[in-house]
Design a protein around this motif. Sequence first.
Motif, PDB file in Angstrom:
ATOM      1  N   PHE A  91       0.878  -1.171   0.000  1.00 22.28           N
ATOM      2  CA  PHE A  91       0.000   0.000   0.000  1.00 22.28           C
ATOM      3  C   PHE A  91       0.916   1.222   0.000  1.00 22.28           C
ATOM      4  CE2 PHE A  91      -4.050   1.731   0.130  1.00 22.28           C
ATOM      5  CZ  PHE A  91      -4.281   2.598   1.194  1.00 22.28           C
ATOM      6  N   GLN A 107       0.981  17.232   7.738  1.00 24.55           N
ATOM      7  CA  GLN A 107       0.890  16.626   6.425  1.00 24.55           C
ATOM      8  C   GLN A 107      -0.535  16.214   6.150  1.00 24.55           C
ATOM      9  OE1 GLN A 107       3.845  13.507   5.728  1.00 24.55           O
ATOM     10  NE2 GLN A 107       5.010  14.269   7.470  1.00 24.55           N
ATOM     11  N   GLY A 110      -2.889  11.339   1.138  1.00 24.59           N
ATOM     12  CA  GLY A 110      -3.743  10.808   0.096  1.00 24.59           C
ATOM     13  C   GLY A 110      -4.415   9.537   0.571  1.00 24.59           C
ATOM     14  N   PRO A 111      -5.369   9.024  -0.196  1.00 20.45           N
ATOM     15  CA  PRO A 111      -6.113   7.834   0.203  1.00 20.45           C
ATOM     16  C   PRO A 111      -5.362   6.533   0.010  1.00 20.45           C
ATOM     17  CG  PRO A 111      -6.894   8.624  -1.899  1.00 20.45           C
ATOM     18  CD  PRO A 111      -5.901   9.645  -1.419  1.00 20.45           C
TER      19      PRO A 111
ATOM     20  N   TYR B  32       6.657  18.317  17.559  1.00 22.23           N
ATOM     21  CA  TYR B  32       5.283  18.447  17.108  1.00 22.23           C
ATOM     22  C   TYR B  32       4.724  17.027  17.098  1.00 22.23           C
ATOM     23  CZ  TYR B  32       6.635  23.091  15.565  1.00 22.23           C
ATOM     24  OH  TYR B  32       7.098  24.379  15.532  1.00 22.23           O
ATOM     25  N   PHE B  34       1.377  14.233  16.683  1.00 22.98           N
ATOM     26  CA  PHE B  34       0.129  14.034  15.962  1.00 22.98           C
ATOM     27  C   PHE B  34      -0.463  12.661  16.288  1.00 22.98           C
ATOM     28  CE2 PHE B  34       0.824  17.586  13.033  1.00 22.98           C
ATOM     29  CZ  PHE B  34       2.194  17.718  13.072  1.00 22.98           C
ATOM     30  N   TYR B  36      -3.163  10.088  14.244  1.00 24.91           N
ATOM     31  CA  TYR B  36      -3.902   9.842  13.017  1.00 24.91           C
ATOM     32  C   TYR B  36      -4.740   8.579  13.182  1.00 24.91           C
ATOM     33  CZ  TYR B  36      -0.519  12.972  10.732  1.00 24.91           C
ATOM     34  OH  TYR B  36       0.263  14.041  10.377  1.00 24.91           O
ATOM     35  N   GLN B  38      -6.604   5.476  10.794  1.00 24.04           N
ATOM     36  CA  GLN B  38      -6.633   4.874   9.466  1.00 24.04           C
ATOM     37  C   GLN B  38      -7.677   3.769   9.439  1.00 24.04           C
ATOM     38  OE1 GLN B  38      -3.163   2.606   8.131  1.00 24.04           O
ATOM     39  NE2 GLN B  38      -3.461   3.318   6.037  1.00 24.04           N
ATOM     40  N   ASN B  41      -7.768   0.114   4.077  1.00 23.34           N
ATOM     41  CA  ASN B  41      -7.536   0.511   2.684  1.00 23.34           C
ATOM     42  C   ASN B  41      -7.756   1.997   2.445  1.00 23.34           C
ATOM     43  OD1 ASN B  41      -6.831  -2.081   1.569  1.00 23.34           O
ATOM     44  ND2 ASN B  41      -8.940  -2.641   1.947  1.00 23.34           N
ATOM     45  N   GLN B  42      -7.486   2.800   3.447  1.00 24.86           N
ATOM     46  CA  GLN B  42      -7.591   4.241   3.299  1.00 24.86           C
ATOM     47  C   GLN B  42      -6.318   4.915   3.791  1.00 24.86           C
ATOM     48  OE1 GLN B  42     -11.175   6.113   4.738  1.00 24.86           O
ATOM     49  NE2 GLN B  42     -12.429   4.318   4.298  1.00 24.86           N
ATOM     50  N   GLY B  43      -6.201   6.187   3.473  1.00 32.85           N
ATOM     51  CA  GLY B  43      -5.069   6.949   3.960  1.00 32.85           C
ATOM     52  C   GLY B  43      -5.261   7.332   5.409  1.00 32.85           C
ATOM     53  N   LEU B  44      -4.410   8.220   5.877  1.00 31.27           N
ATOM     54  CA  LEU B  44      -4.461   8.651   7.271  1.00 31.27           C
ATOM     55  C   LEU B  44      -5.272   9.924   7.421  1.00 31.27           C
ATOM     56  CD1 LEU B  44      -2.068   6.643   7.344  1.00 31.27           C
ATOM     57  CD2 LEU B  44      -1.040   8.111   9.059  1.00 31.27           C
ATOM     58  N   LEU B  46      -6.082  13.040  10.095  1.00 30.77           N
ATOM     59  CA  LEU B  46      -5.574  13.681  11.306  1.00 30.77           C
ATOM     60  C   LEU B  46      -6.669  13.780  12.357  1.00 30.77           C
ATOM     61  CD1 LEU B  46      -3.228  15.258  12.687  1.00 30.77           C
ATOM     62  CD2 LEU B  46      -4.240  17.333  11.709  1.00 30.77           C
ATOM     63  N   LYS B  49      -3.441  17.472  16.880  1.00 27.67           N
ATOM     64  CA  LYS B  49      -2.012  17.766  16.826  1.00 27.67           C
ATOM     65  C   LYS B  49      -1.613  18.657  18.006  1.00 27.67           C
ATOM     66  CE  LYS B  49      -2.792  21.647  13.648  1.00 27.67           C
ATOM     67  NZ  LYS B  49      -4.181  21.393  13.208  1.00 27.67           N
ATOM     68  N   THR B  51       1.248  21.460  18.972  1.00 35.41           N
ATOM     69  CA  THR B  51       2.268  22.303  18.352  1.00 35.41           C
ATOM     70  C   THR B  51       2.775  23.343  19.334  1.00 35.41           C
ATOM     71  OG1 THR B  51       0.524  23.746  17.488  1.00 35.41           O
ATOM     72  CG2 THR B  51       1.314  22.008  16.035  1.00 35.41           C
ATOM     73  N   PHE B  90      -2.382   5.815  14.726  1.00 33.84           N
ATOM     74  CA  PHE B  90      -0.946   6.045  14.683  1.00 33.84           C
ATOM     75  C   PHE B  90      -0.600   7.343  15.389  1.00 33.84           C
ATOM     76  CE2 PHE B  90       0.421   2.689  11.914  1.00 33.84           C
ATOM     77  CZ  PHE B  90      -0.662   2.433  11.100  1.00 33.84           C
ATOM     78  N   SER B  99       8.346  13.256   9.507  1.00 32.62           N
ATOM     79  CA  SER B  99       7.489  12.617  10.501  1.00 32.62           C
ATOM     80  C   SER B  99       7.934  11.186  10.732  1.00 32.62           C
ATOM     81  CB  SER B  99       6.037  12.627  10.024  1.00 32.62           C
ATOM     82  OG  SER B  99       5.520  13.943  10.025  1.00 32.62           O
ATOM     83  N   PHE B 101       6.496   7.679  12.528  1.00 33.08           N
ATOM     84  CA  PHE B 101       5.266   7.091  13.012  1.00 33.08           C
ATOM     85  C   PHE B 101       5.539   5.941  13.967  1.00 33.08           C
ATOM     86  CE2 PHE B 101       2.090   9.144  10.367  1.00 33.08           C
ATOM     87  CZ  PHE B 101       2.867   9.703   9.366  1.00 33.08           C
ATOM     88  N   GLY B 102       4.629   5.783  14.912  1.00 32.37           N
ATOM     89  CA  GLY B 102       4.675   4.594  15.749  1.00 32.37           C
ATOM     90  C   GLY B 102       4.158   3.399  14.963  1.00 32.37           C
TER      91      GLY B 102
END
Lengths: 118, 111
Positions: A91, A107, A110-111, B32, B34, B36, B38, B41-44, B46, B49, B51, B90, B99, B101-102
């Motif tokens: 992915f 940031q 995208g999907p 900083y 964050f 997220y 998920q 089958n998708q993006g992240l 937010l 956050k 700051t 995440f 960035s 990520f954990g």
Amino acid sequence: GAVVSQHPSWVICKSGTSVKIECRSLDFQATTMFWYRQFPKQSLMLMATSNEGSKATYEQGVEKDKFLINHASLTLSTLTVTSAHPEDSSFYICSARDPRGGAMYEQYFGPGTRLTVT
Amino acid sequence: AQSVTQLGSHVSVSEGALVLLRCNYSSSVPPYLFWYVQYPNQGLQLLLKYTSAATLVKGINGFEAEFKKSETSFHLTKPSAHMSDAAEYFCAVANAGKSTFGDGTTLTVKP
């Protein structure tokens, strides 16, 4: 908020062929975009940082000749997986930083694109 | 160098119960931070956050997180879990334009 799109959302290709994935910032200009790879049930691994008008910066262990990145405009970055093999199935997620935002380093993702190499 | 540790790869709660997802960070400079979410089958997306403003940060969908410098933590909480909260979460730390990520925490919500 800022919107980032990816195309295609999923792709199946034969081993040995090349595949191009597009990442677009739809309502802002992104001087910096990022490409990540995510294996099932795992975290995101940063592959490279894409800077408009210059060469991408690749993370250690990422083959730059295999994963070609082009950031030709302020709204488009492309990732080309060359001579794909089944182990490249993954992915792929891009993200872009919106320079207009007040929050630094935020940031927009995208999907994602699901690549399957047969 | 910076890193993120998410304690507990899987968390299961009952609907209506408190959600607590743990995140500890390491950063050589003020971070900083964050969170997220998920979905498959998708993006992240937010959630929230930090700051360097308020240490208690409120995000979307009723989530909030508290930055504790002395504990180098940024745990995510929600008072009452909903079935729709089931997803992968995440934690990330950002510095110098990058960035990290954990490993992620899978949240399961039982009816």
